[in-house]
Design an enzyme around this catalytic site. Structure first.
Site, PDB file in Angstrom:
ATOM      1  N   SER A  89       0.823  -1.213   0.000  1.00  0.00           N
ATOM      2  CA  SER A  89       0.000   0.000   0.000  1.00  0.00           C
ATOM      3  C   SER A  89       0.857   1.263   0.000  1.00  0.00           C
ATOM      4  CB  SER A  89      -0.912   0.031   1.228  1.00  0.00           C
ATOM      5  OG  SER A  89      -1.847  -1.017   1.178  1.00  0.00           O
TER       6      SER A  89
HETATM    7  N1  SAH Z   1      -1.651  -4.695   3.814  1.00  0.00           N
HETATM    8  C1  SAH Z   1      -0.748  -4.743   2.666  1.00  0.00           C
HETATM    9  C2  SAH Z   1      -1.484  -4.470   1.365  1.00  0.00           C
HETATM   10  C3  SAH Z   1      -1.838  -5.724   0.747  1.00  0.00           C
HETATM   11  S1  SAH Z   1      -2.618  -5.657  -0.833  1.00  0.00           S
HETATM   12  C4  SAH Z   1       0.407  -3.814   2.876  1.00  0.00           C
HETATM   13  O1  SAH Z   1       0.799  -3.617   4.003  1.00  0.00           O
HETATM   14  O2  SAH Z   1       0.977  -3.304   1.931  1.00  0.00           O
HETATM   15  C5  SAH Z   1      -4.080  -6.577  -0.432  1.00  0.00           C
HETATM   16  C6  SAH Z   1      -3.874  -7.989  -0.036  1.00  0.00           C
HETATM   17  O3  SAH Z   1      -5.185  -8.526   0.259  1.00  0.00           O
HETATM   18  C7  SAH Z   1      -3.291  -8.895  -1.108  1.00  0.00           C
HETATM   19  O4  SAH Z   1      -2.126  -9.514  -0.625  1.00  0.00           O
HETATM   20  C8  SAH Z   1      -4.397  -9.908  -1.388  1.00  0.00           C
HETATM   21  O5  SAH Z   1      -3.912 -11.202  -1.681  1.00  0.00           O
HETATM   22  C9  SAH Z   1      -5.167  -9.889  -0.083  1.00  0.00           C
HETATM   23  N2  SAH Z   1      -6.542 -10.396  -0.135  1.00  0.00           N
HETATM   24  C10 SAH Z   1      -7.437 -10.305  -1.148  1.00  0.00           C
HETATM   25  N3  SAH Z   1      -8.573 -10.952  -0.826  1.00  0.00           N
HETATM   26  C11 SAH Z   1      -8.396 -11.461   0.424  1.00  0.00           C
HETATM   27  C12 SAH Z   1      -9.190 -12.261   1.304  1.00  0.00           C
HETATM   28  N4  SAH Z   1     -10.403 -12.698   0.967  1.00  0.00           N
HETATM   29  N5  SAH Z   1      -8.669 -12.596   2.510  1.00  0.00           N
HETATM   30  C13 SAH Z   1      -7.422 -12.210   2.868  1.00  0.00           C
HETATM   31  N6  SAH Z   1      -6.617 -11.473   2.075  1.00  0.00           N
HETATM   32  C14 SAH Z   1      -7.089 -11.103   0.863  1.00  0.00           C
END
Ligand code: SAH
Length: 227
Positions: free
Chosen positions: A73
């Site tokens: 992010s």
């Molecule tokens: N929090 C992260 C951003 C991650 S991007 C950071 O610190 O940068 C969003 C993430 O959500 C991805 O890794 C994706 O695989 C995950 N995601 C998508 N759908 C999901 C679900 N149903 N349960 C858990 N994670 C999920």
């Protein structure tokens, strides 16, 4: 980039976050973020969360690719979401979407305990190993489907969702403690999403407030057998 230049890039990033916080005050209701949140942003080494070849861009105020079609992010977004949760040092927090684990590390600096769920097994494993290596022993990573939350560990003082569902998942509302706060981007794929702040009062009633327009990857249900 050597450590000194990384430090300099990180300081510049903090200034950019301060400017963006002021610019977005009408959306968020906050002209600046708490000292605790800014100290966490200053402390967490974002360059340890991006792919090695991206190290020089680790402190650019943008999301960056981390593989599997996912991203780390944008730092300002990590800061604003963390700030909106108003965390105290005794809080237990649930994150949905661990990705590389960066947001979890920032949360771990300001809360007591962080539980984070990631749907892609390889990302969950990598995040778990990375957070351990960096000494974040107050974070637990679950490889699973965030639509279900993490009922065994709940209820939580705060919940942060870092991928976008089309509707707020009911299990997450259930696992939010009375008096708790949730930030969640809601919207359809490829449309602008809205970052909601949901507060559950002592009687369990919900108050929902729209904050920023945002762009997160979609929240997808786990497919059995998928990796
Ligand atoms: N929090 C992260 C951003 C991650 S991007 C950071 O610190 O940068 C969003 C993430 O959500 C991805 O890794 C994706 O695989 C995950 N995601 C998508 N759908 C999901 C679900 N149903 N349960 C858990 N994670 C999920």
């Amino acid at each position: 980039m050597d450590d000194q230049r990384l430090d300099k890039a990180r300081r510049r990033l903090l200034e950019e976050i301060e400017v963006e916080a002021a610019d977005t005050r009408n959306w968020t209701g906050r002209a600046r973020f708490s000292n605790r949140v800014m100290a966490a942003m200053a402390k967490v080494p974002r360059h340890a969360f991006v792919p090695a070849e991206d190290r020089d861009h680790a402190y650019v105020n943008r999301p960056r690719p981390i593989g599997f079609g996912q991203t780390i992010s944008q730092p300002y977004i990590v800061a604003v979401m963390t700030d909106l949760l108003d965390l105290s040092g005794t809080d237990r927090v649930l994150e949905i979407g661990a990705g590389c684990g960066y947001q979890a590390a920032v949360l771990a600096e300001v809360a007591a305990k962080v539980f984070t769920v990631e749907v892609i097994d390889s990302l969950a494993e990598a995040a778990r190993a990375r957070l351990k290596r960096l000494g974040y022993d107050n974070v637990e990573v679950l490889s699973g489907d965030g639509f279900l939350g993490w009922p065994e560990k709940g209820p939580f003082d705060a919940i942060i969702v870092t991928s976008a569902p089309e509707h707020v998942p009911p299990a997450l509302v259930d696992q939010l403690m009375p008096g708790g706060r949730m930030v969640v981007p809601v919207g359809r794929v490829h449309e602008t999403q809205t970052l909601y702040l949901i507060v559950k009062d002592k009687d369990g009633n919900l108050k929902t407030r729209k904050t920023l327009p945002v762009a997160f990857v979609p929240m997808v249900p786990k497919k059995e057998g998928a990796r």
